[in-house]
Every structure is written in C-alpha cells, then in structure tokens.
Design an enzyme around this catalytic site. Sequence first.
Site, PDB file in Angstrom:
ATOM      1  N   TYR A  83       0.797  -1.226   0.000  1.00 59.40           N
ATOM      2  CA  TYR A  83       0.000   0.000   0.000  1.00 59.40           C
ATOM      3  C   TYR A  83       0.836   1.287   0.000  1.00 59.40           C
ATOM      4  CZ  TYR A  83      -4.751  -1.797   0.427  1.00 59.40           C
ATOM      5  OH  TYR A  83      -5.969  -2.375   0.165  1.00 59.40           O
ATOM      6  N   LYS A 111       1.489 -15.651   2.269  1.00 60.19           N
ATOM      7  CA  LYS A 111       1.652 -16.375   1.011  1.00 60.19           C
ATOM      8  C   LYS A 111       3.139 -16.718   0.909  1.00 60.19           C
ATOM      9  CE  LYS A 111       0.126 -18.048  -2.845  1.00 60.19           C
ATOM     10  NZ  LYS A 111      -0.595 -19.333  -2.846  1.00 60.19           N
ATOM     11  N   ASP A 116      -4.686 -18.116   0.126  1.00 60.03           N
ATOM     12  CA  ASP A 116      -5.653 -18.765  -0.780  1.00 60.03           C
ATOM     13  C   ASP A 116      -6.394 -19.891  -0.048  1.00 60.03           C
ATOM     14  OD1 ASP A 116      -3.211 -20.095  -0.666  1.00 60.03           O
ATOM     15  OD2 ASP A 116      -3.283 -20.816  -2.732  1.00 60.03           O
ATOM     16  N   ASP A 158      -7.107  -6.613   3.632  1.00 66.26           N
ATOM     17  CA  ASP A 158      -8.162  -5.919   2.901  1.00 66.26           C
ATOM     18  C   ASP A 158      -9.119  -6.943   2.289  1.00 66.26           C
ATOM     19  OD1 ASP A 158      -9.487  -3.771   1.559  1.00 66.26           O
ATOM     20  OD2 ASP A 158      -8.424  -4.333  -0.263  1.00 66.26           O
ATOM     21  N   ASP A 172     -13.167  -8.339   3.750  1.00 63.23           N
ATOM     22  CA  ASP A 172     -14.421  -8.274   2.993  1.00 63.23           C
ATOM     23  C   ASP A 172     -15.112  -9.641   2.997  1.00 63.23           C
ATOM     24  OD1 ASP A 172     -13.960  -5.625   2.342  1.00 63.23           O
ATOM     25  OD2 ASP A 172     -14.455  -5.869   0.231  1.00 63.23           O
TER      26      ASP A 172
HETATM   27  C1  IPM Z   1     -10.662  -0.558   3.007  1.00 66.09           C
HETATM   28  C2  IPM Z   1     -10.750  -0.019   1.605  1.00 66.09           C
HETATM   29  C3  IPM Z   1      -9.494   0.793   1.275  1.00 66.09           C
HETATM   30  C4  IPM Z   1      -8.319  -0.142   1.406  1.00 66.09           C
HETATM   31  C5  IPM Z   1      -9.533   1.481  -0.108  1.00 66.09           C
HETATM   32  C6  IPM Z   1     -10.692   2.453  -0.209  1.00 66.09           C
HETATM   33  C7  IPM Z   1      -8.244   2.171  -0.467  1.00 66.09           C
HETATM   34  O1  IPM Z   1     -10.963  -1.053   0.701  1.00 66.09           O
HETATM   35  O2  IPM Z   1     -10.555   0.239   3.960  1.00 66.09           O
HETATM   36  O3  IPM Z   1     -10.703  -1.774   3.186  1.00 66.09           O
HETATM   37  O4  IPM Z   1      -7.989  -0.855   0.464  1.00 66.09           O
HETATM   38  O5  IPM Z   1      -7.703  -0.147   2.479  1.00 66.09           O
HETATM   39 MG    MG Z   2     -11.290  -2.927   1.622  1.00 62.64          MG
END
Ligand code: IPM
Ligand code: MG
Length: 358
Positions: free
Chosen positions: A136, A187, A220, A244, A248
């Site tokens: 990042y 990984k 993975d 990240d 999700d």
């Molecule tokens: C998160 C988001 C951010 C990230 C984006 C908006 C840059 O997806 O906070 O998870 O990747 O950290």
């Molecule tokens: Mg995110």
Amino acid sequence: MLRVAVIPGDGIGIEVSREATRVLERAITVFDLDIELDQWDVGAERFLRDGITLTDAEFRTLAEDRDAILLGALGDPRVKDESYVRDILLGLRLKLDLYINYRPCVLPDPSLCPLKDVPAEGIHLDIFRENTEGIYLNLGGVFREGMADEVAIQESVNTHRGVERIVRAAFQFAADRGRPSVTLVDKANAMPIEGALWRRVFDVVAQDYPEVAQNTMYVDAMAMDLVRRPERYSVLVTSNLFGDIISDLAAELTGGLGLAPSANIHPGRHALFEPVHGSAPDIAGLGTANPIGAIRCAGLLLEYFGFEAAAVAVETTVALSIREGQTTADLGGARSTQQVGEWICDNLDATMPSTQPA
Ligand code: IPM
Ligand code: MG
C-alpha cells in the site's frame, strides 16, 4: 474531554455517518460522557470545488487537537484521480501511523449467514490487518509507460518493526480477550522473502503468549477454509493487502459489509474508525444504506476509549434492532437508514448492560 472529528466523506458515507453521529450523541447524553464532536467538510464535493483533499494545517489539527476520527466513507466516481483517496484515507493511516486495522466480524444471527451449513458455534473472527506497510505504500515505478513493453513495479514493504507490532497486537488481544488462537495469513510459498520475516517474527512473539494457540495459513487456503469451516478460526493477523481482501470475505460471512466496523489504531496516540464498506455511489442519497457498520464504529470508539457501559449498550441495541427486524432492506427489513439510526437511539437508554443479557 475526548475530541472526535467526524468526516462523513462521500456517497452513503454522508448518510451512515449522520446516524453514527446521532447514536454517539445519544450515548453521550444517556451516559453523561465528556466527548465533543465536530463535523469536517472533507471529501469529493470539496475536492471538486476547491481542489483540496486535506490541508497540512487540517492534518495538524486532526493529529494534535483531536483524539479520534469517525469516518463515513470516501470515493466518488466523479473524481477520477486516485490520489484523492490515497491522500485522505491512506494518508491519515500512514501519517498518523495507525498500524492496527482491527476488523471484528461476528455473526449476529444464523439467518444472516450466506453459507449453506451455518456452524453451530457461530462465526467470530477478529482480523488484525497491518495498516502502514505492505503493497500500500505506492513505492515502485513505471517504465516505458503507454508502450507495448511497459513495465510497472509495485513494491511490498515489510519491516521487522512493522511486522512485530501488528503480530504482538494480535496476540495481546487474544490473550486479553481469552481468544483461543492467532492465525498468521500469508503467502510464504510464493512470496518467501516477506513470508520468512513474518513467520520468524510470528514464532518469536508467539512464545510470549503460551496460552494462545498459533497457526499459519496461506491466504488462498484461508479464503477457501473461511467459506468451508470458519468456526475453526479466531484472531487472524495479516498484511495490508491480504487483510483488505480477507476482511471483505469475513464481513460477508457474518451478515454483510453493511454490518462491519473497523478501527485504525495507534494505541495511546490516535484512532480512526470507519465502516469496512465503501461509499456505494450507486445507492447514495436513497436512504437505503445500512448504517449499522458506521454505528458499530461509534461503539468501537466508545470501547477503545474506555466507555465500557456505553459501548456495550450500543452493541446490545444494534443486536436487538437486528433481532426485531428493525433493519434496512439488505438484512430483510423495511426501514430507512435514518429510521434504523433513530430506532437504535430510542432504545439505547432501555438497554443498559446491567438489565440486558450479553
Ligand atoms: C478498506 C478499503 C481501502 C483499502 C480502499 C478504499 C483504499 O478497501 O478500507 O478496506 O484498500 O484499504
Ligand atoms: Mg477494503
């Protein structure tokens, strides 16, 4: 006095942030808390209008005169320039050195799990995502841009200090909360250079926490196993990018992105709370966005700063709103963003922790 800057941001960030503010203000009144909020005009509107993301002076004010930031969401399709989100969200994470991105994912009710076989034990994952390094940092470069033989290099940065502090935060959390295990997600088979550093540090730090079981898992395989048997996992620690992605997935397993909060923390220094979801421009302004992720951020903020009773009340009332079907359409309810916020406010005082089961 705790000073909190509220940055609603863009899209549904504005709507959900209004409800998080409403609930936080209600908690301040009900529990008589010494917290002051102020609203900040930072986001796409301002960027399009004035070309400004966050000035140095504003950054200094946030860093020095505010204890925490409560963020809605950032991102607007009208802003093509990606440096915009990097400047604000990633900029704050980096410049405030908020090295822990803590993302708790707890399934509130089996009916909200998309899996065919919902584990009887429920799902409870606490993700510790490294937040200041990895891929990042936008280091690297491009060569022969636009040509058929263009080269693009995006570097992943991992420091001993950076890995050590996030791994320790995960183990300390597990020890403090009586959580059974910490799993390192990496990984290391395909990326052995950074993998070796993470695994070595993980092994050393784990020795300080003999009561917490330790495992490693390739990312993975983790993606697969989280869908197959998520109940096996407890605290996960991982790099910025893997965190990240995995967060999700974990959020979706535990009721959806609409419910998931996150805390970006440098313990003792500064903290930024934001829902895991984005600005969802396609549904912005419709009043249908689920405000619970943002409201839970207010709860995490209260918990982090030691307002335990208020934090428990917010979490308990949120759970009650879900049980009673006082939800937005994504959870099967018929309430608007604002109605959910108002319902949680109206029920907050009736949900004192002493009178409610946990
Ligand atoms: C998160 C988001 C951010 C990230 C984006 C908006 C840059 O997806 O906070 O998870 O990747 O950290
Ligand atoms: Mg995110």
